[in-house]
Design a protein around this motif. Structure first.
Motif, PDB file in Angstrom:
ATOM      1  N   ALA A   7      20.175  -9.338 -33.294  1.00  0.00           N
ATOM      2  CA  ALA A   7      21.114  -9.135 -34.406  1.00  0.00           C
ATOM      3  C   ALA A   7      20.371  -8.657 -35.652  1.00  0.00           C
ATOM      4  O   ALA A   7      20.847  -7.792 -36.389  1.00  0.00           O
ATOM      5  CB  ALA A   7      21.862 -10.428 -34.697  1.00  0.00           C
ATOM      6  N   VAL A   8      19.193  -9.206 -35.870  1.00  0.00           N
ATOM      7  CA  VAL A   8      18.395  -8.789 -37.031  1.00  0.00           C
ATOM      8  C   VAL A   8      17.898  -7.358 -36.830  1.00  0.00           C
ATOM      9  O   VAL A   8      18.026  -6.512 -37.721  1.00  0.00           O
ATOM     10  CB  VAL A   8      17.199  -9.752 -37.252  1.00  0.00           C
TER      11      VAL A   8
ATOM     12  N   THR B 276      19.118  -4.958 -35.116  1.00  0.00           N
ATOM     13  CA  THR B 276      20.147  -3.912 -35.167  1.00  0.00           C
ATOM     14  C   THR B 276      20.751  -3.754 -36.553  1.00  0.00           C
ATOM     15  O   THR B 276      21.459  -2.790 -36.811  1.00  0.00           O
ATOM     16  CB  THR B 276      21.280  -4.209 -34.147  1.00  0.00           C
ATOM     17  N   ARG B 277      20.476  -4.692 -37.436  1.00  0.00           N
ATOM     18  CA  ARG B 277      21.087  -4.610 -38.777  1.00  0.00           C
ATOM     19  C   ARG B 277      20.085  -4.321 -39.886  1.00  0.00           C
ATOM     20  O   ARG B 277      20.463  -4.033 -41.009  1.00  0.00           O
ATOM     21  CB  ARG B 277      21.814  -5.914 -39.104  1.00  0.00           C
ATOM     22  N   MET B 278      18.793  -4.475 -39.576  1.00  0.00           N
ATOM     23  CA  MET B 278      17.774  -4.252 -40.608  1.00  0.00           C
ATOM     24  C   MET B 278      16.727  -3.289 -40.080  1.00  0.00           C
ATOM     25  O   MET B 278      16.601  -3.091 -38.865  1.00  0.00           O
ATOM     26  CB  MET B 278      17.108  -5.582 -41.007  1.00  0.00           C
ATOM     27  N   SER B 279      15.933  -2.762 -40.980  1.00  0.00           N
ATOM     28  CA  SER B 279      14.868  -1.855 -40.599  1.00  0.00           C
ATOM     29  C   SER B 279      13.631  -2.691 -40.234  1.00  0.00           C
ATOM     30  O   SER B 279      13.011  -3.297 -41.102  1.00  0.00           O
ATOM     31  CB  SER B 279      14.602  -0.946 -41.798  1.00  0.00           C
ATOM     32  N   VAL B 280      13.331  -2.750 -38.923  1.00  0.00           N
ATOM     33  CA  VAL B 280      12.235  -3.623 -38.441  1.00  0.00           C
ATOM     34  C   VAL B 280      11.294  -2.807 -37.566  1.00  0.00           C
ATOM     35  O   VAL B 280      11.720  -2.225 -36.564  1.00  0.00           O
ATOM     36  CB  VAL B 280      12.796  -4.799 -37.602  1.00  0.00           C
ATOM     37  N   ASP B 281      10.004  -2.772 -37.909  1.00  0.00           N
ATOM     38  CA  ASP B 281       9.027  -2.074 -37.076  1.00  0.00           C
ATOM     39  C   ASP B 281       8.781  -2.868 -35.796  1.00  0.00           C
ATOM     40  O   ASP B 281       8.880  -4.096 -35.795  1.00  0.00           O
ATOM     41  CB  ASP B 281       7.695  -1.931 -37.827  1.00  0.00           C
ATOM     42  N   PRO B 282       8.390  -2.173 -34.708  1.00  0.00           N
ATOM     43  CA  PRO B 282       8.175  -2.873 -33.434  1.00  0.00           C
ATOM     44  C   PRO B 282       7.142  -3.999 -33.534  1.00  0.00           C
ATOM     45  O   PRO B 282       7.291  -5.038 -32.914  1.00  0.00           O
ATOM     46  CB  PRO B 282       7.689  -1.766 -32.495  1.00  0.00           C
ATOM     47  N   GLY B 283       6.095  -3.812 -34.315  1.00  0.00           N
ATOM     48  CA  GLY B 283       5.029  -4.819 -34.365  1.00  0.00           C
ATOM     49  C   GLY B 283       5.207  -5.876 -35.446  1.00  0.00           C
ATOM     50  O   GLY B 283       4.303  -6.667 -35.708  1.00  0.00           O
ATOM     51  N   THR B 284       6.367  -5.908 -36.078  1.00  0.00           N
ATOM     52  CA  THR B 284       6.596  -6.862 -37.177  1.00  0.00           C
ATOM     53  C   THR B 284       6.333  -8.300 -36.730  1.00  0.00           C
ATOM     54  O   THR B 284       6.764  -8.705 -35.649  1.00  0.00           O
ATOM     55  CB  THR B 284       8.060  -6.714 -37.673  1.00  0.00           C
ATOM     56  N   GLU B 285       5.626  -9.043 -37.558  1.00  0.00           N
ATOM     57  CA  GLU B 285       5.310 -10.440 -37.239  1.00  0.00           C
ATOM     58  C   GLU B 285       6.601 -11.263 -37.148  1.00  0.00           C
ATOM     59  O   GLU B 285       7.352 -11.348 -38.126  1.00  0.00           O
ATOM     60  CB  GLU B 285       4.387 -10.999 -38.326  1.00  0.00           C
ATOM     61  N   ILE B 286       6.829 -11.874 -35.998  1.00  0.00           N
ATOM     62  CA  ILE B 286       7.984 -12.777 -35.823  1.00  0.00           C
ATOM     63  C   ILE B 286       7.440 -14.114 -35.331  1.00  0.00           C
ATOM     64  O   ILE B 286       6.988 -14.237 -34.196  1.00  0.00           O
ATOM     65  CB  ILE B 286       9.016 -12.219 -34.831  1.00  0.00           C
ATOM     66  N   THR B 287       7.433 -15.088 -36.227  1.00  0.00           N
ATOM     67  CA  THR B 287       6.865 -16.410 -35.909  1.00  0.00           C
ATOM     68  C   THR B 287       7.985 -17.375 -35.577  1.00  0.00           C
ATOM     69  O   THR B 287       9.060 -17.331 -36.173  1.00  0.00           O
ATOM     70  CB  THR B 287       6.092 -16.952 -37.132  1.00  0.00           C
ATOM     71  N   MET B 288       7.683 -18.276 -34.659  1.00  0.00           N
ATOM     72  CA  MET B 288       8.642 -19.333 -34.352  1.00  0.00           C
ATOM     73  C   MET B 288       7.893 -20.656 -34.265  1.00  0.00           C
ATOM     74  O   MET B 288       6.787 -20.713 -33.738  1.00  0.00           O
ATOM     75  CB  MET B 288       9.304 -19.027 -33.009  1.00  0.00           C
ATOM     76  N   GLU B 289       8.514 -21.695 -34.794  1.00  0.00           N
ATOM     77  CA  GLU B 289       7.916 -23.029 -34.690  1.00  0.00           C
ATOM     78  C   GLU B 289       8.363 -23.680 -33.388  1.00  0.00           C
ATOM     79  O   GLU B 289       9.528 -23.545 -32.988  1.00  0.00           O
ATOM     80  CB  GLU B 289       8.372 -23.898 -35.861  1.00  0.00           C
ATOM     81  N   ALA B 290       7.442 -24.391 -32.763  1.00  0.00           N
ATOM     82  CA  ALA B 290       7.766 -25.086 -31.515  1.00  0.00           C
ATOM     83  C   ALA B 290       7.102 -26.454 -31.537  1.00  0.00           C
ATOM     84  O   ALA B 290       6.032 -26.618 -32.125  1.00  0.00           O
ATOM     85  CB  ALA B 290       7.273 -24.280 -30.317  1.00  0.00           C
ATOM     86  N   ASN B 291       7.725 -27.392 -30.889  1.00  0.00           N
ATOM     87  CA  ASN B 291       7.132 -28.724 -30.790  1.00  0.00           C
ATOM     88  C   ASN B 291       6.663 -28.979 -29.372  1.00  0.00           C
ATOM     89  O   ASN B 291       7.351 -28.610 -28.426  1.00  0.00           O
ATOM     90  CB  ASN B 291       8.175 -29.791 -31.163  1.00  0.00           C
ATOM     91  N   PRO B 292       5.517 -29.626 -29.201  1.00  0.00           N
ATOM     92  CA  PRO B 292       5.065 -29.932 -27.838  1.00  0.00           C
ATOM     93  C   PRO B 292       6.070 -30.803 -27.102  1.00  0.00           C
ATOM     94  O   PRO B 292       6.174 -30.739 -25.889  1.00  0.00           O
ATOM     95  CB  PRO B 292       3.752 -30.687 -28.045  1.00  0.00           C
ATOM     96  N   GLY B 293       6.846 -31.612 -27.833  1.00  0.00           N
ATOM     97  CA  GLY B 293       7.811 -32.493 -27.189  1.00  0.00           C
ATOM     98  C   GLY B 293       8.914 -31.736 -26.463  1.00  0.00           C
ATOM     99  O   GLY B 293       9.550 -32.259 -25.563  1.00  0.00           O
ATOM    100  N   THR B 294       9.137 -30.511 -26.839  1.00  0.00           N
ATOM    101  CA  THR B 294      10.194 -29.752 -26.179  1.00  0.00           C
ATOM    102  C   THR B 294       9.582 -28.651 -25.311  1.00  0.00           C
ATOM    103  O   THR B 294      10.237 -27.681 -24.939  1.00  0.00           O
ATOM    104  CB  THR B 294      11.126 -29.086 -27.207  1.00  0.00           C
ATOM    105  N   PHE B 295       8.309 -28.851 -25.032  1.00  0.00           N
ATOM    106  CA  PHE B 295       7.581 -27.816 -24.305  1.00  0.00           C
ATOM    107  C   PHE B 295       8.170 -27.568 -22.921  1.00  0.00           C
ATOM    108  O   PHE B 295       8.415 -28.460 -22.158  1.00  0.00           O
ATOM    109  CB  PHE B 295       6.114 -28.234 -24.183  1.00  0.00           C
TER     110      PHE B 295
END
Ligand code: SF4
Length: 403
Positions: free
Chosen positions: A85-86, A88-107
């Motif tokens: 969704a992002v 298709t609606r914004m100008s985003v380069d292929p290599g743009t940094e996309i970080t996500m937080e994750a917890n080991p408890g939900t690994f």
């Protein structure tokens, strides 16, 4: 005011649910009760994004950060729908940094692969410690074994992996704090965030404080951690952040250099610059309220223009966290104000040994890093400066301190 050009634009998305509330956490996180309404929440985020677009037309997306809460509780399909969704609606380069937080408890290995396929290219894992007793004292839902397995799985899948660690934990000795850092480095992470455990107001720990190391012991731990990471080739570039060469967290650097960010999701904050003003936005904190408002096109309810008097403090609160400091010209570029207007405050900071500067650059000294609250308080508007101390925890949302 008049800005000569607009700063880089990031996107922060808040996913607010966790399995259990940690006793030290002051984030806008909510214990999961029953199923998370993932579909409806993503619909709300997309509606919120669409309503936000007119403020940022034509601007390229610099970075994206999915923070929480525990974003990894969401299914990869939901994350993919959001990222798409992002894109298709914004100008985003292929290599743009996309970080996500994750917890080991939900690994779950399957999920990590799904998140990567969805476009996430940097994973930030809330390890906190590799010591089971310390994790239990922190009320974490995972153990050391899960933290190790999560790091191994992440490093096999993601090109860039951050480990969040905490130090000055209840009953912790200096060697134990250093051992945690050493183990994260041995796994091969590209980035380490090492946060000092703080007793934040309105948390369980604030009401029932555990026995913590003294200030001097904590300062010794911080120094030992910095030495350990420097020895392993990590650059200490921000109060709590350490990176291998070329691996700085671009999203967080954009906060610290007073860049812009759209903030979507329950309780998310945003900062958007226009040529003639800088605004702050805020969303409803409760997920049900946020979803209702966003789906009705009303998530954007709190928008505030930052006054000129507040800008120096807001800028310094971020930029003085950078170990290398910042170019003096950046202050003018980001705030539209002249750095000369701060000559009294900068002079005071210099006399107190908190900063050093030349004609083009300003940086905190070691003393300034240690007494960052006092240093930034010098830039509070007007007479408040004399009597208020700002906790370091006022870092911007998305500056993942300890998820
Ligand atoms: S510290 Fe992280 S995992 Fe724990 S409640 Fe807060 S956001 Fe959730």
């Amino acid at each position: 005011m008049k800005l000569s050009r607009l700063p880089p634009l990031s996107l922060y998305v808040h996913l607010p649910w966790c399995i259990r509330k940690c006793p030290y956490c002051d984030f806008n996180s909510h214990e999961q009760r029953g199923e998370i309404p993932e579909g409806e929440y993503v619909d709300a985020l997309v509606a919120d994004l669409e309503a936000s677009l007119p403020d940022v037309w034509g601007r390229r997306l610099h970075t994206m950060f999915l923070g929480g809460g525990t974003p990894s509780l969401f299914a990869p399909e939901s994350i993919e729908r959001l990222v798409t969704a992002v894109r298709t609606r914004m100008s985003v380069d292929p290599g743009t940094e996309i970080t996500m937080e994750a917890n080991p408890g939900t690994f779950e290995m399957e999920r990590f692969r799904g998140f990567r396929a969805a476009g996430v290219n940097r994973l930030s894992i809330g390890v906190q410690s590799f010591d089971d007793a310390k994790l239990a004292a922190l009320g974490r839902v995972h153990g050391a074994g899960e933290a190790r397995r999560a790091l191994e799985a992440a490093l096999a899948i993601f090109p860039r992996v951050n480990a969040d660690l905490m130090y000055a934990l209840p009953g912790q000795r200096l060697e134990e704090a250093v051992a945690d850092v050493r183990e994260a480095v041995a796994h091969g992470v590209t980035h380490v965030s090492a946060y000092h455990l703080a007793l934040e107001p309105d948390t369980h720990f604030a009401r029932f404080p555990p026995q913590l190391p003294s200030d001097d012991e904590s300062a010794d731990m911080q120094e030992a951690i910095e030495e350990e990471l420097a020895g392993a080739g990590f650059e200490h570039y921000e109060t709590s952040a350490f990176a291998r060469p070329g691996e700085r967290a671009l999203h967080n650097v954009n906060y610290w250099t007073f860049g812009d960010y759209v903030g979507l999701g329950a309780g998310a904050h945003g900062k958007i610059s226009f040529r003639d003003r800088i605004t702050r936005t805020e969303r409803a904190r409760k997920p049900v309220t946020y979803m209702r408002e966003a789906l009705a096109g009303e998530a954007h309810r709190a928008v505030r223009v930052v006054s000129e008097g507040e800008l120096p403090f807001e800028f310094m609160l971020n930029a003085l966290r950078l170990v290398g400091g910042f170019p003096a010209a950046l202050f003018e570029e980001r705030t539209g104000l002249s750095i000369q207007a701060l000559s009294r405050e900068l002079g005071e900071a210099e006399s107190a040994g908190l900063i050093e500067r030349d004609a083009t650059h300003i940086r905190p000294t070691r003393r300034g890093e240690r007494f960052l609250n006092d240093l930034t308080a010098l830039f509070l508007p007007g007479e408040r400066a004399a009597r208020r101390t700002i906790p370091i925890s006022t870092s911007p949302p998305g500056t993942a301190r300890h998820s």
